[in-house]
Design an enzyme around this catalytic site. Structure first.
Site, short mmCIF file in Angstrom:
data_model
loop_
_atom_site.label_atom_id
_atom_site.label_comp_id
_atom_site.label_asym_id
_atom_site.label_seq_id
_atom_site.Cartn_x
_atom_site.Cartn_y
_atom_site.Cartn_z
N SER A 59 32.59 -5.90 108.89
CA SER A 59 33.73 -5.37 108.14
C SER A 59 35.06 -5.56 108.86
O SER A 59 36.11 -5.55 108.22
CB SER A 59 33.51 -3.89 107.85
N GLY A 96 29.28 -4.09 106.98
CA GLY A 96 27.99 -3.52 107.33
C GLY A 96 27.06 -4.46 108.04
O GLY A 96 25.95 -4.07 108.40
N ASN A 124 28.01 -3.11 114.84
CA ASN A 124 27.13 -2.22 114.09
C ASN A 124 25.84 -1.94 114.85
O ASN A 124 25.30 -0.82 114.78
CB ASN A 124 26.82 -2.81 112.71
N ASP A 207 38.46 6.67 109.54
CA ASP A 207 37.13 6.65 110.15
C ASP A 207 37.18 6.40 111.66
O ASP A 207 36.16 6.51 112.34
CB ASP A 207 36.22 5.62 109.47
N HIS A 210 37.89 1.22 111.73
CA HIS A 210 38.48 0.04 111.10
C HIS A 210 39.99 0.03 111.25
O HIS A 210 40.65 1.01 110.91
CB HIS A 210 38.09 -0.01 109.62
#
Length: 232
Positions: A59, A96, A124, A207, A210
């Site tokens: 992402s 993701g 991730n 979050d 990002h």
């Protein structure tokens, strides 16, 4: 600026849904970040007479939460155009994505050869505490596939770091993977993709993971400092 963004609608069902563990919020926004249409008149893999610079990542590369032209691959494309370099930029980011997911789709992405391949994966894996041996193996598998499909390609590896949520030893060992892989495979290394951005609340979305548009501009400068000599 000729920026090709690949469509992965058929792959989204197989993809993990977040760069962090909050799957519901990423699921709601992932299509915008990963299924942008190619530039007008240009299809993925179409011959343009230009060399191909492909960003392959999660992402962060896809530009989750920002407009497509605000993500760092697009900003790199703007820089390339301003210097009139003979490259088209292809954004193959998928929100993701883990290294395992990237390894499973990289062959599909490389149906057309590329000249420069920027590999941005692993974040991730680290945030989820996945086994480091598997991350290392998957990155090697991706590198091997690139060299088999596009043997002339220059591979640039984007280093990543994670907070010590899984323990400081895990975080340290995770960080070391990128230098290890770059040295082993003679890759060009971006030491830390999020240098100057990671951990700064003013440069990240709510979050905390990002980047905002301002954060992406800093990421683009970090990437460009390493990428420019490769392209020229």
């Amino acid at each position: 600026m000729r920026l090709v963004r690949l469509t992965f609608a058929g792959l989204l069902a197989l993809a993990f849904t977040a760069c962090n563990s909050n799957s519901s919020s990423e699921t709601a926004k992932a299509p915008e970040a990963t299924s942008a249409k190619p530039a007008a008149g240009n299809k993925p893999g179409a011959s343009t007479g230009k060399k191909r610079l492909l960003f392959f990542g999660n992402s962060l590369t896809a530009g989750y939460g920002v407009e497509p032209d605000e993500a760092f691959p697009a900003l790199i494309g703007d820089k390339i155009d301003s210097l009139k370099l003979n490259y088209e930029v292809i954004n193959a980011g998928l929100s993701g994505e883990t290294t395992a997911g990237g390894r499973s789709r990289v062959g599909w992405i490389l149906r057309q050869s590329v000249d420069v391949f920027v590999l941005e994966l692993g974040g991730n894996d680290g945030l989820r505490g996945l086994p480091l041996a598997a991350t290392r193996e998957n990155l090697q598998g991706i590198i091997d596939t690139v060299r088999r499909r596009s043997p002339q390609a220059q591979i640039v590896l984007a280093g990543m770091q994670i907070p010590p949520n899984m323990g400081q030893a895990y975080a340290n060992d995770f960080k070391a993977i990128y230098q290890e892989m770059a040295t082993k495979n003679k890759l060009v290394l971006i030491p830390f993709l999020l240098e100057g951005v990671g951990g700064d609340r003013t440069l990240n979305q709510a979050d905390g993971i990002h980047p905002t548009p301002a954060g992406h501009r800093i990421v683009a400068r970090t990437v460009w400092a390493v990428l420019q000599p490769v392209l020229q």
